[in-house]
Design a protein around this motif. Structure first.
Motif, PDB file in Angstrom:
ATOM      1  N   GLU A   5      19.655  34.258  73.451  1.00  0.00           N
ATOM      2  CA  GLU A   5      20.905  35.011  73.257  1.00  0.00           C
ATOM      3  C   GLU A   5      21.453  35.517  74.595  1.00  0.00           C
ATOM      4  O   GLU A   5      22.652  35.402  74.870  1.00  0.00           O
ATOM      5  CB  GLU A   5      20.630  36.187  72.312  1.00  0.00           C
ATOM      6  N   LYS A  46      16.886  43.955  71.533  1.00  0.00           N
ATOM      7  CA  LYS A  46      16.858  42.694  70.794  1.00  0.00           C
ATOM      8  C   LYS A  46      15.798  41.750  71.364  1.00  0.00           C
ATOM      9  O   LYS A  46      15.886  41.322  72.519  1.00  0.00           O
ATOM     10  CB  LYS A  46      18.244  42.036  70.867  1.00  0.00           C
ATOM     11  N   GLY A  52      17.311  32.982  64.506  1.00  0.00           N
ATOM     12  CA  GLY A  52      18.071  34.111  63.974  1.00  0.00           C
ATOM     13  C   GLY A  52      17.235  34.840  62.930  1.00  0.00           C
ATOM     14  O   GLY A  52      16.052  34.547  62.752  1.00  0.00           O
ATOM     15  N   ARG A  54      16.524  37.955  63.154  1.00  0.00           N
ATOM     16  CA  ARG A  54      15.711  38.980  63.820  1.00  0.00           C
ATOM     17  C   ARG A  54      16.006  40.356  63.268  1.00  0.00           C
ATOM     18  O   ARG A  54      15.111  41.194  63.137  1.00  0.00           O
ATOM     19  CB  ARG A  54      15.998  38.966  65.336  1.00  0.00           C
ATOM     20  N   VAL A  60      15.553  43.438  65.990  1.00  0.00           N
ATOM     21  CA  VAL A  60      16.777  44.071  66.544  1.00  0.00           C
ATOM     22  C   VAL A  60      16.764  45.512  66.072  1.00  0.00           C
ATOM     23  O   VAL A  60      16.599  45.769  64.884  1.00  0.00           O
ATOM     24  CB  VAL A  60      18.061  43.366  66.021  1.00  0.00           C
ATOM     25  N   GLU A 100      24.570  47.686  75.124  1.00  0.00           N
ATOM     26  CA  GLU A 100      25.271  48.848  74.584  1.00  0.00           C
ATOM     27  C   GLU A 100      25.505  48.632  73.093  1.00  0.00           C
ATOM     28  O   GLU A 100      25.562  47.505  72.614  1.00  0.00           O
ATOM     29  CB  GLU A 100      26.602  49.040  75.318  1.00  0.00           C
ATOM     30  N   ILE A 104      30.850  48.789  64.812  1.00  0.00           N
ATOM     31  CA  ILE A 104      31.349  47.601  64.101  1.00  0.00           C
ATOM     32  C   ILE A 104      32.226  48.015  62.923  1.00  0.00           C
ATOM     33  O   ILE A 104      31.829  48.859  62.122  1.00  0.00           O
ATOM     34  CB  ILE A 104      30.159  46.777  63.545  1.00  0.00           C
ATOM     35  N   GLU A 107      32.134  42.229  60.288  1.00  0.00           N
ATOM     36  CA  GLU A 107      31.346  41.133  60.858  1.00  0.00           C
ATOM     37  C   GLU A 107      31.887  39.801  60.337  1.00  0.00           C
ATOM     38  O   GLU A 107      31.984  39.588  59.139  1.00  0.00           O
ATOM     39  CB  GLU A 107      29.860  41.292  60.492  1.00  0.00           C
ATOM     40  N   GLY A 130      27.530  37.842  59.843  1.00  0.00           N
ATOM     41  CA  GLY A 130      26.336  38.682  59.920  1.00  0.00           C
ATOM     42  C   GLY A 130      25.298  38.311  58.878  1.00  0.00           C
ATOM     43  O   GLY A 130      24.206  38.861  58.853  1.00  0.00           O
ATOM     44  N   LEU A 212      28.855  39.489  69.225  1.00  0.00           N
ATOM     45  CA  LEU A 212      27.653  40.331  69.171  1.00  0.00           C
ATOM     46  C   LEU A 212      26.349  39.536  69.179  1.00  0.00           C
ATOM     47  O   LEU A 212      25.287  40.088  69.422  1.00  0.00           O
ATOM     48  CB  LEU A 212      27.714  41.219  67.917  1.00  0.00           C
ATOM     49  N   ASP A 213      26.436  38.257  68.889  1.00  0.00           N
ATOM     50  CA  ASP A 213      25.241  37.408  68.955  1.00  0.00           C
ATOM     51  C   ASP A 213      25.700  36.087  69.573  1.00  0.00           C
ATOM     52  O   ASP A 213      26.902  35.768  69.566  1.00  0.00           O
ATOM     53  CB  ASP A 213      24.656  37.196  67.546  1.00  0.00           C
TER      54      ASP A 213
HETATM   55  P1  ADP Z   1      19.968  37.990  64.220  1.00  0.00           P
HETATM   56  O1  ADP Z   1      21.069  37.015  63.930  1.00  0.00           O
HETATM   57  O2  ADP Z   1      18.798  37.327  64.838  1.00  0.00           O
HETATM   58  O3  ADP Z   1      19.607  38.836  63.035  1.00  0.00           O
HETATM   59  P2  ADP Z   1      21.963  39.584  65.640  1.00  0.00           P
HETATM   60  O4  ADP Z   1      22.204  39.579  67.092  1.00  0.00           O
HETATM   61  O5  ADP Z   1      22.972  38.866  64.783  1.00  0.00           O
HETATM   62  O6  ADP Z   1      20.499  39.001  65.361  1.00  0.00           O
HETATM   63  O7  ADP Z   1      21.821  41.082  65.159  1.00  0.00           O
HETATM   64  C1  ADP Z   1      21.625  41.443  63.796  1.00  0.00           C
HETATM   65  C2  ADP Z   1      22.604  42.540  63.414  1.00  0.00           C
HETATM   66  O8  ADP Z   1      22.394  43.682  64.267  1.00  0.00           O
HETATM   67  C3  ADP Z   1      24.069  42.167  63.612  1.00  0.00           C
HETATM   68  O9  ADP Z   1      24.596  41.524  62.472  1.00  0.00           O
HETATM   69  C4  ADP Z   1      24.714  43.516  63.867  1.00  0.00           C
HETATM   70  O10 ADP Z   1      24.989  44.150  62.636  1.00  0.00           O
HETATM   71  C5  ADP Z   1      23.616  44.298  64.578  1.00  0.00           C
HETATM   72  N1  ADP Z   1      23.798  44.286  66.049  1.00  0.00           N
HETATM   73  C6  ADP Z   1      23.388  43.346  66.925  1.00  0.00           C
HETATM   74  N2  ADP Z   1      23.725  43.637  68.197  1.00  0.00           N
HETATM   75  C7  ADP Z   1      24.389  44.822  68.141  1.00  0.00           C
HETATM   76  C8  ADP Z   1      25.015  45.686  69.113  1.00  0.00           C
HETATM   77  N3  ADP Z   1      25.024  45.396  70.420  1.00  0.00           N
HETATM   78  N4  ADP Z   1      25.617  46.826  68.666  1.00  0.00           N
HETATM   79  C9  ADP Z   1      25.613  47.131  67.350  1.00  0.00           C
HETATM   80  N5  ADP Z   1      25.030  46.390  66.387  1.00  0.00           N
HETATM   81  C10 ADP Z   1      24.425  45.238  66.759  1.00  0.00           C
END
Ligand code: ADP
Ligand code: MG
Length: 238
Positions: A5, A46, A52, A54, A60, A100, A104, A107, A130, A212-213
């Motif tokens: 990522e 993260k 994915g 996580r 996360v 940071e 949100i 999504e 999401g 965000l991902d």
């Molecule tokens: P994965 O797809 O592996 O579960 P993500 O990066 O999509 O990982 O993160 C999972 C969820 O965490 C996202 O759908 C979002 O709701 C939340 N999230 C991820 N990064 C952030 C961030 N920087 N700030 C706020 N929420 C986040």
């Protein structure tokens, strides 16, 4: 070859796509400095694995104290994270992305793949982000758009506008989305990608689009190119 990522987000930043301020660490002792450098009082930590899911598996976490970043890094670095996208042994975590926290409001889902039949890059978009996109495809296929891109006419904004409609973007967001699609296409072509996925692409509390991902897969046939994806560092200043 899959990128992590944080490596994907470095490429996004290089292509003027909106990503969070962040820093990758490989050792728990660097967690506090990373949080300080990013600034603010809330962060998201993260675990970096090529899978994915996580979020649902503890990989996360939202934190409001740098000490928690140390705890998270101590818990995961050198250990295996199992998600619904890994096998039963999971994947070893060698790095943690600290970034940071984004407020949100929605999504969304956006990805791009190569469709070999039509020899086009196809963007897949949905207002339901999401979550597992396969579930959306099964239960509410009408919420997904598959938009083939005419690579001979990259200045055509109609494709981006069609996707924006399915994502239910307003006019301001659509104005942000059109150059976003252009930049993603440039990235896709110039770096020989075969898959690019942003899940979630979010609308933040200011109403702006934000990645965000990041999941990126580079065509293995292109790896002879002299490009290194590991030297890059994420911007930590706005
Ligand atoms: P994965 O797809 O592996 O579960 P993500 O990066 O999509 O990982 O993160 C999972 C969820 O965490 C996202 O759908 C979002 O709701 C939340 N999230 C991820 N990064 C952030 C961030 N920087 N700030 C706020 N929420 C986040
Ligand atoms: Mg995700």
């Amino acid at each position: 070859m899959n990128l992590h990522e944080y490596q994907g987000k470095l490429l996004f930043a290089e292509y003027n796509l909106p990503v969070s301020r962040g820093k990758v660490i490989f050792d728990a002792k660097d967690a506090i400095d990373a949080c300080d450098e990013i600034g603010g009082d809330k962060w998201v930590v993260k675990a970096q694995v090529h899978a994915g899911g996580r979020g649902k598996s503890g990989g996360v976490q939202l934190i409001d104290n740098p000490e928690q970043a140390i705890e998270f890094a101590q818990k995961w670095l050198g250990n295996r994270l199992i998600t619904y996208q890994t096998d039963a042994f999971g994947q070893i975590v060698n790095s943690i992305l600290i970034e940071e926290c984004t407020d949100i409001s929605q999504e969304l889902y956006l990805s791009a793949v190569i469709d070999r039949d039509t020899q086009k890059i196809v963007f897949i978009g949905s207002s339901e982000g999401g979550v597992n996109i396969e579930e959306v495809a099964k239960n509410s296929p009408e919420k997904i758009i598959y938009q083939g891109i005419d690579l001979d006419n990259l200045n055509n904004q109609e494709d981006a506008i069609s996707i924006a409609k399915v994502l239910r973007l307003d006019d301001v967001q659509t104005k942000q989305f059109i150059p976003m699609i252009e930049n993603l296409l440039r990235l896709f072509v110039e770096k020989d990608l075969c898959l690019l996925e942003i899940n979630p692409l979010v609308i933040n509390k200011n109403g702006d689009l934000h990645c965000l991902d990041a999941k990126i897969n580079i065509d293995s046939n292109a790896l002879y190119r002299p490009v290194s994806y590991t030297h890059l560092t994420l911007p930590t200043k706005a």
